[in-house]
Design an enzyme around this catalytic site. Structure first.
Site, PDB file in Angstrom:
ATOM      1  CG  ASP A   1      33.520  32.252  44.824  1.00 34.61           C
ATOM      2  OD1 ASP A   1      34.372  32.730  44.066  1.00 34.61           O
ATOM      3  OD2 ASP A   1      33.617  31.118  45.345  1.00 34.61           O
TER       4      ASP A   1
ATOM      5  CB  CYS B   1      38.853  32.063  42.041  1.00 35.89           C
ATOM      6  SG  CYS B   1      40.086  32.991  42.984  1.00 35.89           S
TER       7      CYS B   1
END
Ligand code: HMG
Ligand code: MG
Length: 312
Positions: free
Chosen positions: A27, A251
């Site tokens: 991530d 993201c």
């Protein structure tokens, strides 16, 4: 670094141990502007394992054009053969699963969305279409003996749709659970959750019959709420917490997503509460300082800054 431990004062109603699901290499790095060399990623993951992290999400087998930063997944995995930790990877579809299984991976994660807007932006599918895409992935992975984590994004708010009703989140979570996911991670992708909202969502999931011991929480720290939200989840019995070394993260398909909860901030709080994680905070902090040097910018983690004596 000698000031690495807060005074330990346990509080009632909390678990004795928390499993940290480290997401910095996935991530965190998926959202970096620069593409980090494969050898640096491998060293990062080795260092995280040496710091005591037992679950380290390594990379994603997604379309390389969608996430160019992780396009080296097939080159990275063989460099991790000697890492003493669980190394799950993200796969969105059967193509990704086959690529991962061929490399010997036996821990995967699919990633769904509670909202239509993010399902479209992240997976080029509706919510129904994405669940249909995951169905054979989960079945085939389970057949191959793999564990399957199911991420659910936008569990609290969505940058296009605003607040997301808990009942809608719980309904999609139930469908992911029914596909055969062994763990569900509740994503606050853009970091808008607050503790009462976390408690309400966990109650709604309980009403859907999803056992708390199957749940993990995944908070991004956009508004500085990630630790408070984590404490609320621990009070409800959750014992798996996602975090990212040094607070790396975001993201690429949700522009308002900033870094994840920093693993060091989490470990500092859990150490203070007397909750065991198995993580060596000094070694972890040194790893994040090293990674920040590779990336050319300081870590946003308050704990990393304090322990490495950087300006706040
Ligand atoms: P699509 O364009 O609809 O793909 O993308 P498609 O199914 O139409 O296939 C098009 C071509 O891509 C085909 O090639 C496929 O073989 C190829 P062609 O036949 O045209 O030559 N392809 C692949 N190649 C390699 N690996 C694959 C793969 N799949 C298809 N796996 C797709 C659909 C799902 C692939 C795309 O949308 C995608 O890769 N999305 C990934 C987005 C992503 O990784 N986002 C970040 C992770 S989610 C997140 O960060 C949130 C989280 O942290 C929790 C939270 O914070 O909330 C988990
Ligand atoms: Mg995330």
């Amino acid at each position: 670094m000698t000031d690495g431990l807060p005074m330990s004062v346990p509080a009632s109603g909390l678990p004795a141990r928390v499993r940290i699901h480290e997401v910095g290499a996935r991530d965190g790095l998926q959202n970096e502007k620069a593409t980090v060399p494969t050898a640096v990623k491998a060293e990062f993951i080795h260092r995280l394992a040496a710091a005591g992290l037992g679950t380290i999400e390594a990379t994603s087998f997604v379309h390389p054009k969608w996430v160019p930063q992780l396009a080296d997944a097939a080159e990275l995995m063989p460099l991790l053969a000697d890492v003493d930790a669980h190394l799950p990877v993200l796969v969105p579809n059967e193509r990704g699963l086959e690529r991962a299984l061929a490399l010997g991976v036996r821990e995967i994660a699919v990633f769904g969305s509670a909202t239509e807007s993010f399902a479209k932006a992240n997976l080029n599918r509706t919510v129904d279409e994405s669940l249909a895409m995951f169905e054979p992935v989960v079945a085939r992975a389970r057949e191959a003996g793999a564990t399957v984590r199911g991420y659910l994004s936008m569990c609290f708010g969505d940058p296009w749709e605003g607040p997301v009703p808990v009942d809608r989140v719980a309904a999609v979570a139930r469908r992911l659970h029914d596909l055969g996911c062994t763990e569900l991670s509740l994503g606050d992708t853009i970091g808008v959750a607050t503790p009462g909202h976390v408690t309400a969502l966990l109650a709604a999931l309980g009403e859907q019959g999803i056992p708390t011991d199957r749940l993990a929480v995944h908070f991004h720290d956009t508004y500085g709420q990630a630790l408070s939200n984590t404490l609320a989840a621990l009070q409800q019995g959750v014992t798996v917490v996602d975090a990212s070394a040094g607070g790396l993260g975001g993201c690429p398909y949700a522009k308002s997503a900033t870094g994840n909860l920093a693993t060091e901030d989490l470990v500092w709080m859990l150490n203070g509460l007397g909750i065991d994680t198995g993580v060596d905070l000094d070694r972890l902090t040194a790893t994040s300082v090293w990674m920040a040097e590779q990336l050319g910018r300081p870590s946003p983690s308050r704990t990393v800054r304090a322990l490495s004596h950087q300006e706040p």
